[in-house]
Design an enzyme around this catalytic site. Structure first.
Site, short mmCIF file in Angstrom:
data_model
loop_
_atom_site.label_atom_id
_atom_site.label_comp_id
_atom_site.label_asym_id
_atom_site.label_seq_id
_atom_site.Cartn_x
_atom_site.Cartn_y
_atom_site.Cartn_z
CE1 TYR A 257 -4.84 -1.03 -4.55
CE2 TYR A 257 -5.15 -3.41 -4.58
CZ TYR A 257 -4.99 -2.23 -3.89
OH TYR A 257 -4.96 -2.25 -2.52
CE LYS B 212 -3.86 0.69 -1.23
NZ LYS B 212 -4.55 0.18 -0.04
CB VAL C 203 -0.06 -5.86 4.23
CG1 VAL C 203 -1.28 -5.17 4.82
CG2 VAL C 203 -0.23 -6.11 2.74
CE1 TYR D 280 -3.30 -0.37 5.20
CE2 TYR D 280 -1.88 -0.92 7.04
CZ TYR D 280 -2.12 -0.89 5.69
OH TYR D 280 -1.19 -1.35 4.82
CB SER E 175 -0.92 0.03 1.22
OG SER E 175 -2.10 -0.65 0.92
N1 GLU Z 1 -2.34 -5.21 -2.16
C1 GLU Z 1 -2.86 -5.17 -0.83
C2 GLU Z 1 -4.37 -5.31 -0.84
O1 GLU Z 1 -5.03 -4.76 -1.66
C3 GLU Z 1 -2.43 -3.89 -0.19
C4 GLU Z 1 -2.79 -3.85 1.24
C5 GLU Z 1 -1.94 -2.95 2.07
O2 GLU Z 1 -0.70 -2.93 1.99
O3 GLU Z 1 -2.56 -2.24 2.87
O4 GLU Z 1 -4.95 -5.97 -0.06
#
Ligand code: GLU
Length: 304
Positions: free
Chosen positions: A188, A66, A258, A240, A63
């Site tokens: 993604y 992002k 994650v 989060y 993530s």
């Molecule tokens: N590719 C992971 C998902 O979509 C990213 C989650 C993360 O790192 O928060 O679940």
């Protein structure tokens, strides 16, 4: 400031605490990494690089990607914000569906999965080869060529993408998705599967500490007011449903993934990346968060 001794001290202090967590196992390939790895890299605004532990080993950025797709969206399509993605903390897990129904398919922010899927959708509409555009953008802000995609992680994510497909389909039913769900999930999961070291990540994050400038290459990537907004989103939504706790303990804008990585910045001073794969129940690196807490306490600095 002797950053090298500081990060070595922090690394040692965290290491002897014997903190444990869980590897992310909902993406099976991520559960295969050596859980004991732990690296820290700090880059100051003059471009000095300080590293310790496994700071040159590559890991799955997940993530944290992002932040980079958000930065791309900021440079070319500011009007997406509020109309298609909001800028409020969600207080919910990163892959939650519940708020979307109450809020007409408009995700709370670009860092929960739903918001990141909308940003990916917008990037797909804008660039003929979105994977390449994202990959090149990240290479350019990190000033690093060697940023590979891990095909095994990519396949593993694709094979376990039911939740992300559900989010995208749900938003499509509200008219907030333009491209095909398959294509969005492909792109993604591609950017989540990129691998960077702490050193590369701290170099890439320097633009958020340095008013949109990288000291490693000449480009001015973003204006100061866009950087202000991205940092505000990292501070309020970057961890989060643990963003408040991170602001309380660490007090820096940052983003976790994650894969166990965390990137953070102290504007005007430095960027920092920490990586250790074991996660707490909220999905954040146990050692990464502790290291940043101790580091900002020792330095006596934060955003506040
Ligand atoms: N590719 C992971 C998902 O979509 C990213 C989650 C993360 O790192 O928060 O679940």
């Amino acid at each position: 400031m002797d950053y090298q001794s500081l990060i070595e001290e922090v690394h040692h202090e965290v290491e002897v605490m014997g903190l444990r967590g869980q590897l992310a196992n909902y993406i099976p390939e991520l559960s295969l990494v050596d859980p004991n790895q732990f690296g820290i890299c700090l880059v100051d605004c003059k471009g000095n690089i300080y590293g310790t532990g496994d700071y040159q080993k590559s890991f799955s950025i997940q993530s944290i990607s992002k932040v980079f797709t958000l930065t791309m969206a900021f440079s070319v399509m500011k009007d997406i914000f509020r109309k298609r993605v909001n800028v409020e903390p969600s207080g919910n897990p990163f892959n939650s569906l519940v708020q979307l129904e109450q809020e007409d398919g408009i995700p709370r922010n670009p860092f929960i999965n739903a918001g990141a899927l909308v940003i990916t959708d917008a990037i797909i509409s804008q660039y003929p080869d979105p994977e390449k555009a994202i990959h090149n953008f990240i290479r350019s802000i990190a000033c690093e060529v060697q940023i590979p995609v891990n095909p095994l992680v990519h396949q593993s994510e694709l094979a376990h993408s039911s939740r992300n497909r559900a989010l995208a389909n749900f938003m499509k039913s509200f008219g907030n998705i333009d491209n095909s769900i398959d294509r969005i999930i492909e792109v993604y999961t591609y950017h989540c599967s990129l691998e960077m070291s702490c050193e590369q990540l701290a170099k890439a994050f320097l633009i958020y500490a340095n008013d949109g400038h990288s000291v490693f290459c000449e480009d001015h990537i973003l204006d100061g007011s866009s950087i202000k907004r991205i940092n505000a989103l990292m501070l309020t939504c970057g961890f989060y449903d643990e963003a408040g706790d991170f602001a309380y303990k660490v007090g820096l804008p940052g983003k976790s993934g994650v894969g166990g990585g965390v990137g953070a910045v102290l504007p005007g001073r430095f960027s920092i990346a920490v990586w250790s794969p074991e996660l707490n129940t909220k999905g954040n690196s146990v050692k990464g968060i502790k290291a940043l807490e101790i580091l900002t306490d020792k330095l006596g600095v934060s955003l506040f």
